[in-house]
Design a protein around this motif. Structure first.
Motif, PDB file in Angstrom:
ATOM      1  N   LYS A  33      -3.185  -1.118  -8.098  1.00 28.28           N
ATOM      2  CA  LYS A  33      -2.564  -1.584  -6.860  1.00 28.28           C
ATOM      3  C   LYS A  33      -2.314  -3.083  -6.976  1.00 28.28           C
ATOM      4  O   LYS A  33      -2.686  -3.705  -7.965  1.00 28.28           O
ATOM      5  N   GLN A  76       0.814  -1.221   0.000  1.00 30.18           N
ATOM      6  CA  GLN A  76       0.000   0.000   0.000  1.00 30.18           C
ATOM      7  C   GLN A  76       0.845   1.268   0.000  1.00 30.18           C
ATOM      8  O   GLN A  76       0.558   2.199  -0.754  1.00 30.18           O
ATOM      9  N   ALA A  77       1.857   1.328   0.828  1.00 28.83           N
ATOM     10  CA  ALA A  77       2.679   2.542   0.914  1.00 28.83           C
ATOM     11  C   ALA A  77       3.387   2.803  -0.410  1.00 28.83           C
ATOM     12  O   ALA A  77       3.454   3.946  -0.886  1.00 28.83           O
ATOM     13  N   ASN A  78       3.903   1.748  -1.020  1.00 26.90           N
ATOM     14  CA  ASN A  78       4.589   1.900  -2.301  1.00 26.90           C
ATOM     15  C   ASN A  78       3.611   2.333  -3.393  1.00 26.90           C
ATOM     16  O   ASN A  78       3.956   3.157  -4.246  1.00 26.90           O
ATOM     17  N   SER A  79       2.401   1.800  -3.358  1.00 24.10           N
ATOM     18  CA  SER A  79       1.384   2.203  -4.343  1.00 24.10           C
ATOM     19  C   SER A  79       1.086   3.693  -4.229  1.00 24.10           C
ATOM     20  O   SER A  79       0.907   4.375  -5.246  1.00 24.10           O
ATOM     21  N   LYS A  80       1.040   4.186  -3.001  1.00 24.54           N
ATOM     22  CA  LYS A  80       0.802   5.630  -2.799  1.00 24.54           C
ATOM     23  C   LYS A  80       1.962   6.451  -3.362  1.00 24.54           C
ATOM     24  O   LYS A  80       1.744   7.501  -3.962  1.00 24.54           O
ATOM     25  N   GLY A  81       3.181   5.967  -3.170  1.00 26.06           N
ATOM     26  CA  GLY A  81       4.346   6.662  -3.718  1.00 26.06           C
ATOM     27  C   GLY A  81       4.328   6.689  -5.233  1.00 26.06           C
ATOM     28  O   GLY A  81       4.617   7.721  -5.850  1.00 26.06           O
ATOM     29  N   ALA A 119       1.636   6.461  -7.179  1.00 24.31           N
ATOM     30  CA  ALA A 119       0.527   7.324  -7.613  1.00 24.31           C
ATOM     31  C   ALA A 119       0.897   8.801  -7.469  1.00 24.31           C
ATOM     32  O   ALA A 119       0.680   9.599  -8.388  1.00 24.31           O
ATOM     33  N   ALA A 120       1.456   9.148  -6.324  1.00 24.34           N
ATOM     34  CA  ALA A 120       1.812  10.554  -6.080  1.00 24.34           C
ATOM     35  C   ALA A 120       2.856  11.034  -7.075  1.00 24.34           C
ATOM     36  O   ALA A 120       2.741  12.134  -7.630  1.00 24.34           O
TER      37      ALA A 120
END
Length: 166
Positions: free
Chosen positions: A97, A37-42, A44-45
Motif C-alpha cells: 500500500k 486505500q480504495a485503489n489499493s483494494k482494486g 489487490a482484488a
C-alpha cells in the motif's frame, strides 16, 4: 505441474504480503499516513483474480509445460527476484500500500537508479504476464485492463505524493 508451480509462486506472494503487513504496522506506529486505500483494494482484488482466473483456466485445460509455459516460468522467476530486491532496497518502508512517513525517505539506489517504479515495471507487470503465459490462460488476459487502470492511478498517486518531498 503448472498448477503446482503457480501455487508455489502464490505462496511466495503471500509471504510478501506478510512482510508488507508487518512493515505497515511499524510505519503506522511511526506516524505514517496511508493514501489511495480504495485503489489499493482494486489492485489487490484484480491481482488475486488474475491468479485465480489463470489457475482455473490451467485446471480446465489440463495445461502442461510447453515452450510458452517455460517462458512464463522464467519471467515469473525473474520478476520475483526483482520483488525481493525491491523489498531489500526499500527495507522497512516497503509495503503493498502507499504509506508516507512525516519525513519520508526517497530511495534512489539499486533498481531505483534505473526507474522510479521498479516494483511495478520490473516485478508486477512481468509477474502477471508470467502467470498468464505459465498457465496458457486465454480469457484471464482481459483482467490486465482493469489492473492497468489501477496501476496507472497508483503511479500517479505516488508521483504526486513524492513531489512534496523533492
Amino acid at each position: 505441474m503448472v498448477l503446482t508451480l503457480l501455487a508455489a509462486f502464490f505462496v511466495i506472494r503471500l509471504y510478501s504480503l506478510y512482510i508488507s503487513i508487518n512493515n505497515a504496522k511499524a510505519l503506522i506506529a511511526e506516524g505514517a499516513k496511508e493514501y489511495g486505500q480504495a485503489n489499493s483494494k482494486g489492485l489487490a482484488a484484480t491481482h488475486i483474480l488474475i491468479y485465480v482466473g489463470a489457475a482455473f483456466e490451467a485446471w480446465m485445460h489440463h495445461t502442461t509445460l510447453g515452450a510458452i509455459n517455460v517462458i512464463g516460468l522464467i519471467i515469473l522467476i525473474l520478476s520475483y527476484i526483482v520483488l525481493f530486491h525491491v523489498i531489500r532496497t526499500l527495507g522497512r518502508i516497503w509495503t503493498l500500500k502507499i504509506f508516507i512517513l512525516p519525513h519520508h525517505p526517497i530511495v534512489k539506489s539499486g533498481l531505483y537508479k534505473i526507474t522510479k517504479h521498479p516494483n511495478y515495471f520490473l516485478n508486477i507487470i512481468p509477474e502477471l504476464l508470467g502467470v498468464l503465459l505459465l498457465t496458457s490462460a486465454t480469457y484471464t488476459w482481459i483482467l490486465l485492463l482493469p489492473y492497468a487502470h489501477f496501476l496507472v492511478k497508483r503511479i500517479i498517486q505516488e508521483e504526486k505524493l513524492m513531489e512534496s518531498f523533492n
